[in-house]
Design an enzyme around this catalytic site. Structure first.
Site, PDB file in Angstrom:
ATOM      1  N   ASP A  13       0.781  -1.253   0.000  1.00  0.00           N
ATOM      2  CA  ASP A  13       0.000   0.000   0.000  1.00  0.00           C
ATOM      3  C   ASP A  13       0.810   1.300   0.000  1.00  0.00           C
ATOM      4  OD1 ASP A  13      -1.829  -2.023   0.318  1.00  0.00           O
ATOM      5  OD2 ASP A  13      -2.897  -1.133   1.999  1.00  0.00           O
ATOM      6  N   LYS A  99      -6.827  -5.013  -3.193  1.00  0.00           N
ATOM      7  CA  LYS A  99      -7.598  -5.621  -2.098  1.00  0.00           C
ATOM      8  C   LYS A  99      -8.723  -4.705  -1.638  1.00  0.00           C
ATOM      9  CE  LYS A  99      -4.218  -4.079   1.342  1.00  0.00           C
ATOM     10  NZ  LYS A  99      -4.942  -3.010   2.009  1.00  0.00           N
ATOM     11  N   CYS A 138      -2.114  -2.751   7.725  1.00  0.00           N
ATOM     12  CA  CYS A 138      -2.015  -3.672   6.594  1.00  0.00           C
ATOM     13  C   CYS A 138      -0.730  -4.485   6.605  1.00  0.00           C
ATOM     14  CB  CYS A 138      -2.218  -2.910   5.293  1.00  0.00           C
ATOM     15  SG  CYS A 138      -3.927  -2.303   5.182  1.00  0.00           S
TER      16      CYS A 138
END
Ligand SMILES: [Zn+2]
Length: 192
Positions: A13, A99, A138
């Site tokens: 990310d 995701k 995450c």
């Protein structure tokens, strides 16, 4: 240490919305970009697989406050905020894992509801080097899942930053990952 066949890199990310100035900016999150670029270069030089996950939400996603979630609107698919940072130099061969694309489900882990596991198996990855944003969400959940699925995990200590809603969240997440078996490393541990 040196890198070997079976090693793979996963950058979690590294998206504009998670960098300072973004909708959900991680403090000092921009500092991971140049570090992760050097990991990417090292894996690329050895022809080893590189993966990059991204939060990739529909416009109305359950994690957004407007929809009853806890986060401001962020990483809406196709928007500037959802793009990887422009200074993040992903190899052209890198495999991008999107995701939390389902409006009704959030996913902190890059394994959750994605084909990451299949890609890793297909490319022969056994040892996963994980860095990115954010340490306490995450990255933590991705590391937990990787270990649960039997991967050896190296945690890129210089390539992660935490949200720290509570001041100790990042430190606690790092401790948990190491306790689970992730091996903390830094760039200088990689052979040139
Ligand atoms: Zn999200």
């Amino acid at each position: 240490m040196d890198l070997h066949p079976g090693d793979g890199l996963l950058a979690v990310d590294v998206q504009n919305d998670f960098l300072p100035g973004g909708a959900l900016g991680v403090p000092r999150g921009d500092e991971v970009v140049s570090v992760l670029n050097r990991y990417v270069a090292a894996f690329r030089a050895r022809g080893l697989p590189i993966f990059a996950s991204r939060d990739w939400h529909p416009a109305k996603h359950c994690s957004f406050r407007e929809e009853g979630g806890v986060w401001p609107v962020h990483c809406v698919a196709g928007t500037k905020g959802a793009e990887f940072h422009t200074d993040f130099h992903l190899a052209p061969s890198a495999i991008v894992i999107s995701k939390a694309t389902d409006p009704k489900e959030d996913a902190y882990s890059a394994f959750e509801g994605t084909a990451l596991d299949e890609h890793l198996r297909k490319t022969g990855v056994r040892c996963l080097f994980i860095g990115g944003l954010a340490t306490d969400y995450c990255v933590l959940n991705t590391v937990r899942d990787a270990i649960k699925r039997g991967y050896a995990v190296w945690l890129l200590m210089d390539g992660i930053r935490a949200v720290n809603l509570k001041p100790d969240d990042g430190r606690k997440a790092e401790e948990e990952m190491v306790r689970l078996g992730a091996v903390p490393i830094r760039l200088e541990n990689l052979a040139a």
